[in-house]
Design an enzyme around this catalytic site. Sequence first.
Site, PDB file in Angstrom:
ATOM      1  N   THR A  69       0.821  -1.214   0.000  1.00  0.00           N
ATOM      2  CA  THR A  69       0.000   0.000   0.000  1.00  0.00           C
ATOM      3  C   THR A  69       0.857   1.267   0.000  1.00  0.00           C
ATOM      4  O   THR A  69       2.012   1.247   0.453  1.00  0.00           O
ATOM      5  CB  THR A  69      -0.891  -0.018   1.266  1.00  0.00           C
ATOM      6  OG1 THR A  69      -1.447   1.269   1.471  1.00  0.00           O
ATOM      7  CG2 THR A  69      -0.101  -0.369   2.527  1.00  0.00           C
ATOM      8  N   TYR A  83      -1.845  -0.449  11.020  1.00  0.00           N
ATOM      9  CA  TYR A  83      -1.970  -1.126   9.714  1.00  0.00           C
ATOM     10  C   TYR A  83      -0.765  -0.809   8.831  1.00  0.00           C
ATOM     11  O   TYR A  83      -0.080  -1.717   8.336  1.00  0.00           O
ATOM     12  CB  TYR A  83      -3.270  -0.703   9.009  1.00  0.00           C
ATOM     13  CG  TYR A  83      -3.281  -1.015   7.523  1.00  0.00           C
ATOM     14  CD1 TYR A  83      -3.238  -2.335   7.070  1.00  0.00           C
ATOM     15  CD2 TYR A  83      -3.310   0.004   6.564  1.00  0.00           C
ATOM     16  CE1 TYR A  83      -3.223  -2.632   5.703  1.00  0.00           C
ATOM     17  CE2 TYR A  83      -3.305  -0.284   5.207  1.00  0.00           C
ATOM     18  CZ  TYR A  83      -3.261  -1.603   4.779  1.00  0.00           C
ATOM     19  OH  TYR A  83      -3.244  -1.888   3.437  1.00  0.00           O
ATOM     20  N   LYS A 139       2.285  -3.237   7.388  1.00  0.00           N
ATOM     21  CA  LYS A 139       2.554  -3.438   5.952  1.00  0.00           C
ATOM     22  C   LYS A 139       3.998  -3.017   5.635  1.00  0.00           C
ATOM     23  O   LYS A 139       4.679  -3.653   4.834  1.00  0.00           O
ATOM     24  CB  LYS A 139       1.565  -2.639   5.091  1.00  0.00           C
ATOM     25  CG  LYS A 139       0.147  -3.175   5.090  1.00  0.00           C
ATOM     26  CD  LYS A 139      -0.009  -4.578   4.494  1.00  0.00           C
ATOM     27  CE  LYS A 139       0.257  -4.636   3.009  1.00  0.00           C
ATOM     28  NZ  LYS A 139      -0.088  -5.986   2.454  1.00  0.00           N
TER      29      LYS A 139
HETATM   30  P1  NAD Z   1      -9.353  -7.487   2.313  1.00  0.00           P
HETATM   31  O1  NAD Z   1      -9.317  -7.205   3.773  1.00  0.00           O
HETATM   32  O2  NAD Z   1     -10.594  -7.223   1.550  1.00  0.00           O
HETATM   33  O3  NAD Z   1      -8.966  -9.012   2.049  1.00  0.00           O
HETATM   34  C1  NAD Z   1      -7.930  -9.670   2.717  1.00  0.00           C
HETATM   35  C2  NAD Z   1      -8.094 -11.160   2.484  1.00  0.00           C
HETATM   36  O4  NAD Z   1      -7.009 -11.835   3.152  1.00  0.00           O
HETATM   37  C3  NAD Z   1      -9.391 -11.743   3.077  1.00  0.00           C
HETATM   38  O5  NAD Z   1      -9.994 -12.609   2.146  1.00  0.00           O
HETATM   39  C4  NAD Z   1      -8.926 -12.496   4.313  1.00  0.00           C
HETATM   40  O6  NAD Z   1      -9.750 -13.613   4.623  1.00  0.00           O
HETATM   41  C5  NAD Z   1      -7.533 -12.925   3.897  1.00  0.00           C
HETATM   42  N1  NAD Z   1      -6.642 -13.149   5.039  1.00  0.00           N
HETATM   43  C6  NAD Z   1      -6.483 -12.366   6.143  1.00  0.00           C
HETATM   44  N2  NAD Z   1      -5.577 -12.911   6.974  1.00  0.00           N
HETATM   45  C7  NAD Z   1      -5.136 -14.056   6.377  1.00  0.00           C
HETATM   46  C8  NAD Z   1      -4.182 -15.040   6.733  1.00  0.00           C
HETATM   47  N3  NAD Z   1      -3.505 -14.967   7.876  1.00  0.00           N
HETATM   48  N4  NAD Z   1      -3.967 -16.062   5.878  1.00  0.00           N
HETATM   49  C9  NAD Z   1      -4.667 -16.159   4.721  1.00  0.00           C
HETATM   50  N5  NAD Z   1      -5.583 -15.258   4.342  1.00  0.00           N
HETATM   51  C10 NAD Z   1      -5.812 -14.210   5.151  1.00  0.00           C
HETATM   52  O7  NAD Z   1      -8.124  -6.662   1.713  1.00  0.00           O
HETATM   53  P2  NAD Z   1      -7.958  -6.013   0.276  1.00  0.00           P
HETATM   54  O8  NAD Z   1      -8.523  -4.643   0.291  1.00  0.00           O
HETATM   55  O9  NAD Z   1      -8.405  -6.972  -0.753  1.00  0.00           O
HETATM   56  O10 NAD Z   1      -6.373  -5.863   0.223  1.00  0.00           O
HETATM   57  C11 NAD Z   1      -5.554  -6.887  -0.322  1.00  0.00           C
HETATM   58  C12 NAD Z   1      -4.103  -6.461  -0.222  1.00  0.00           C
HETATM   59  O11 NAD Z   1      -3.909  -5.246  -0.916  1.00  0.00           O
HETATM   60  C13 NAD Z   1      -3.654  -6.197   1.222  1.00  0.00           C
HETATM   61  O12 NAD Z   1      -2.354  -6.678   1.369  1.00  0.00           O
HETATM   62  C14 NAD Z   1      -3.685  -4.680   1.347  1.00  0.00           C
HETATM   63  O13 NAD Z   1      -2.725  -4.234   2.266  1.00  0.00           O
HETATM   64  C15 NAD Z   1      -3.333  -4.260  -0.068  1.00  0.00           C
HETATM   65  N6  NAD Z   1      -3.867  -2.959  -0.503  1.00  0.00           N
HETATM   66  C16 NAD Z   1      -5.200  -2.654  -0.336  1.00  0.00           C
HETATM   67  C17 NAD Z   1      -5.685  -1.426  -0.803  1.00  0.00           C
HETATM   68  C18 NAD Z   1      -7.146  -1.065  -0.679  1.00  0.00           C
HETATM   69  O14 NAD Z   1      -7.505   0.077  -0.998  1.00  0.00           O
HETATM   70  N7  NAD Z   1      -8.021  -1.964  -0.282  1.00  0.00           N
HETATM   71  C19 NAD Z   1      -4.816  -0.528  -1.428  1.00  0.00           C
HETATM   72  C20 NAD Z   1      -3.464  -0.885  -1.583  1.00  0.00           C
HETATM   73  C21 NAD Z   1      -3.008  -2.116  -1.127  1.00  0.00           C
END
Ligand code: NAD
Length: 355
Positions: free
Chosen positions: A133, A159, A163
């Site tokens: 992120t 958070y 990360k």
């Molecule tokens: P989300 O919270 O919607 O999904 C996370 C998924 O990971 C869920 O399905 C959850 O069940 C699974 N999970 C959590 N802990 C786990 C574990 N220990 N083992 C296996 N699975 C596990 O998150 P998202 O928004 O889809 O984000 C995905 C990635 O992208 C993350 O790493 C986040 O930091 C990054 N990210 C998100 C955004 C955003 O705007 N949402 C932006 C940039 C980066």
Amino acid sequence: MTLLVTGGAGFIGGNFVLDWLAQSDEIVVNLDKLTYAGNLDSLKSLQSDARHIFVQGDIGDRELLAELLVKHQPRAVINFAAESHVDRSIHGPGDFIQTNVVGTFNLLEAVRTYWTTLAEEDKAAFRFLHVSTDEVYGTLSETESPFAETHRYEPNSPYSASKAASDHLVRAWHHTYGLPVITTNCSNNYGPYHFPEKLIPLILLNAMKGKSLPIYGDGQQIRDWLYVKDHCSAIRRVLDAGRLGETYNVGGWNEKANLEVVKTICTLLDELQPRADGQSYASQITFVQDRPGHDRRYAIDARKLEVELGWKPAETFDSGIRKTVAWYLANQDWVENVTSGAYREWMSTQYGAKS
Ligand code: NAD
Ligand code: TYD
């Protein structure tokens, strides 16, 4: 050929798996713990698709990982799995350290063990793509330039700190052990299958239910919004052509203040599903207590990805947000399913005291 995707039942991972299998026959092994944020309903269309192998499990479970890696012999691992919500990290940081830091460490170790067993050619072709992120860079003032890849890491929330730690581990596993890693740092995503604890889906859901639309503080905090499918296309591009050990910032040059985003959603809803009383949804806007340590502004400089790898987003904010509002209106079943007991509990913890 096979990919191992972690966190593929979440918002971005789910969209990635759907988009991947819409364009390729390469098998996806999807390892997800199914926390509150994991939702197999989003992947319903793949239920009887042999190209999608779902495994419920934790990225911290090294034994399970070893078994999956040996069995499926993936050519790449894409790590989406994480605890991802800033407000939850403020209420309870422990899970963030456990999954984002310890979990990433265990995943890296399992992948490293597997990678060392590969034949030289497969070893060279292998990729570990870590999805991160822009929040690791901290916050910007109104006049500072957007975050480039060279920006200092200055995370401010539990958070973003977790990360940042995971990004450092990934970097170190490349420099020390030669693991072929690439990291992407993306700005805020929005689009279909977004869990309604985050700003855009929460506003949509509350608006449709006639509830108040909570804006933290003065609503002038700025986020840089990217349609989720553009994030997925960036990840595919980086997987194909990204340079090893590099990081790529992903964003679409769409900086918006939160209040503006919420007003845009209200205007679209007024057009697509007007309220029965003829009033605008904007009348539901309520200013609530600010988030502690709230980062003021995020903005991404995506030139490295654009120039080096020729990536461009397909959506503007206007086209993406219109698609998103239309998707939520057309997919009420998904919304109903996602708002389980755990979700209602979160809403009263988070907003009960604020409003
Ligand atoms: P989300 O919270 O919607 O999904 C996370 C998924 O990971 C869920 O399905 C959850 O069940 C699974 N999970 C959590 N802990 C786990 C574990 N220990 N083992 C296996 N699975 C596990 O998150 P998202 O928004 O889809 O984000 C995905 C990635 O992208 C993350 O790493 C986040 O930091 C990054 N990210 C998100 C955004 C955003 O705007 N949402 C932006 C940039 C980066
Ligand atoms: P969020 O979607 O939680 O993403 P992040 O904190 O990772 O950027 O929040 C986006 C912005 O919206 C952020 O500045 C906090 C703000 N916000 C609100 O004003 N009200 C809300 O109810 C939520 C969830 C977020």
